[in-house]
Design a protein around this motif. Structure first.
Motif, short mmCIF file in Angstrom:
data_model
loop_
_atom_site.label_atom_id
_atom_site.label_comp_id
_atom_site.label_asym_id
_atom_site.label_seq_id
_atom_site.Cartn_x
_atom_site.Cartn_y
_atom_site.Cartn_z
N LEU A 39 37.43 40.07 25.28
CA LEU A 39 36.70 39.64 26.37
C LEU A 39 35.81 40.82 26.92
CD1 LEU A 39 39.06 37.49 28.30
CD2 LEU A 39 37.39 36.55 26.61
N THR A 40 34.47 40.74 27.47
CA THR A 40 33.95 41.84 28.01
C THR A 40 33.50 41.36 29.35
OG1 THR A 40 31.77 41.16 26.75
CG2 THR A 40 33.07 42.91 25.79
N ALA A 41 33.01 42.35 30.21
CA ALA A 41 32.47 41.77 31.56
C ALA A 41 31.13 42.43 31.70
CB ALA A 41 33.44 42.79 32.44
N VAL A 52 36.21 46.66 37.04
CA VAL A 52 36.48 45.27 36.37
C VAL A 52 38.07 44.93 36.30
CG1 VAL A 52 36.14 43.72 34.69
CG2 VAL A 52 34.22 45.48 35.44
N GLY A 106 40.76 42.62 34.87
CA GLY A 106 40.93 41.91 33.78
C GLY A 106 42.00 40.76 34.01
N PRO A 107 42.08 39.99 32.78
CA PRO A 107 43.03 38.62 32.92
C PRO A 107 44.61 39.18 33.44
CG PRO A 107 41.95 38.73 30.83
CD PRO A 107 41.72 40.06 31.29
N GLU A 134 34.23 43.68 39.70
CA GLU A 134 34.14 42.26 39.07
C GLU A 134 35.33 42.02 38.69
OE1 GLU A 134 32.26 40.91 34.92
OE2 GLU A 134 30.81 42.15 36.38
N ASP A 135 35.54 40.78 38.72
CA ASP A 135 36.82 40.17 38.43
C ASP A 135 36.62 39.01 37.28
OD1 ASP A 135 39.31 38.83 38.01
OD2 ASP A 135 39.63 38.30 39.97
N ILE A 136 37.28 39.14 36.17
CA ILE A 136 37.08 38.19 35.04
C ILE A 136 37.69 36.92 35.26
CG2 ILE A 136 38.13 37.85 32.84
CD1 ILE A 136 37.33 40.60 31.92
#
Length: 256
Positions: free
Chosen positions: A3-5, A157, A159-160, A218-220
């Motif tokens: 995954l990318t942000a 960012v 991640g999960p 940013e938050d996934i």
């Protein structure tokens, strides 16, 4: 596989990935992209999985660097590869060296990737509740600034990780958070289990980053516990009575 942000994708000459459990060679409870060198998985399969991750971000396998994580606020500056068998014991890695990929390993804890594209300084932090409360993200930010970064330009960012609906903790965790600041009570809600709480770990990490002056956070927004097809989860494995669990990597690198 990864995954990318958008916040990091937009930055020039920086590659990153939040790898899922898909796209590897491991089997059984480790299926399939297990990066956990500390797991009981076949070491050759873990090495192949990590080589695939390294290739995905454009570095040689020995330039993909992760630590022996201990839920601390300790950080190191990476300037050259280190042998896998002598990984430093800490929870954040920062670098300004192009071609090194720094990584945070996780399986419910919060992986955080950071970057100042103008200064060309990046970092990766492993933020479980202990490390987050101890200030691992603050340590990473400070170390990046010592390399020339500025928090007013940084992108971070999340991640999960395990999310509040699935993250039940005991009263001792609430007590430690509120001892640091009574306002931290806002990151907890009562659980269905009497006397226990549910922790918004991502909310706490994001708030801490913003309080530190990071320009963009940013938050996934994905939950490791709730999505067994894509993510490993220490807590889910425990609830299922499984003997071990796989680990993900969140990776960031400077392109030369």
């Amino acid at each position: 596989m990864m995954l990318t942000a958008p916040a990091l994708t937009a930055l020039p000459k920086i590659r990153h990935a939040f790898f899922t459990r898909e796209g590897g060679v491991s089997e059984g409870i480790y299926a399939s992209l297990n990066a956990g060198v500390g797991s009981a998985d076949d070491p050759q399969k873990v090495a192949e999985n990590r080589a695939r991750m390294a290739a995905a971000v454009g570095v040689p396998p020995d330039h993909l660097l992760s630590a022996y994580q201990i839920h601390s606020a300790d950080v190191i500056v990476a300037e050259a590869p280190w042998p896998a068998e002598s990984r430093p014991k800490l929870d954040a890695i920062v670098t300004k060296t192009p071609g090194l990929a720094v990584a945070a390993s996780s399986a419910d804890c919060g992986p955080v990737l950071l970057a100042d594209a103008e200064a060309r300084v990046i970092g990766a932090a492993h933020a479980g509740w202990r490390g987050a409360l101890a200030g691992v993200t603050d340590s990473a930010i400070a170390a990046m600034e010592r390399l020339g970064a500025n928090r007013s330009r940084m992108v971070a960012v999340l991640g999960p990780m395990i999310r509040q609906p699935n993250y039940e903790v005991g009263p001792e965790v609430l007590a430690q958070f509120t001892a640091q600041d009574p306002a931290h009570a806002r990151f907890f809600v009562p659980s269905e289990t009497p006397g226990r709480q549910k922790l918004d770990l991502a909310g706490y990490i994001a708030a801490r980053l913003k309080a530190a002056g990071v320009a963009q956070v940013e938050d996934i927004g994905l939950c490791t516990y709730a999505d067994p097809d894509r993510f490993f989860s220490y807590r889910r494995a425990t609830h299922r009575g499984e003997p071990d669990y796989g680990r993900h990597l969140a990776v960031i690198t400077l392109v030369a």
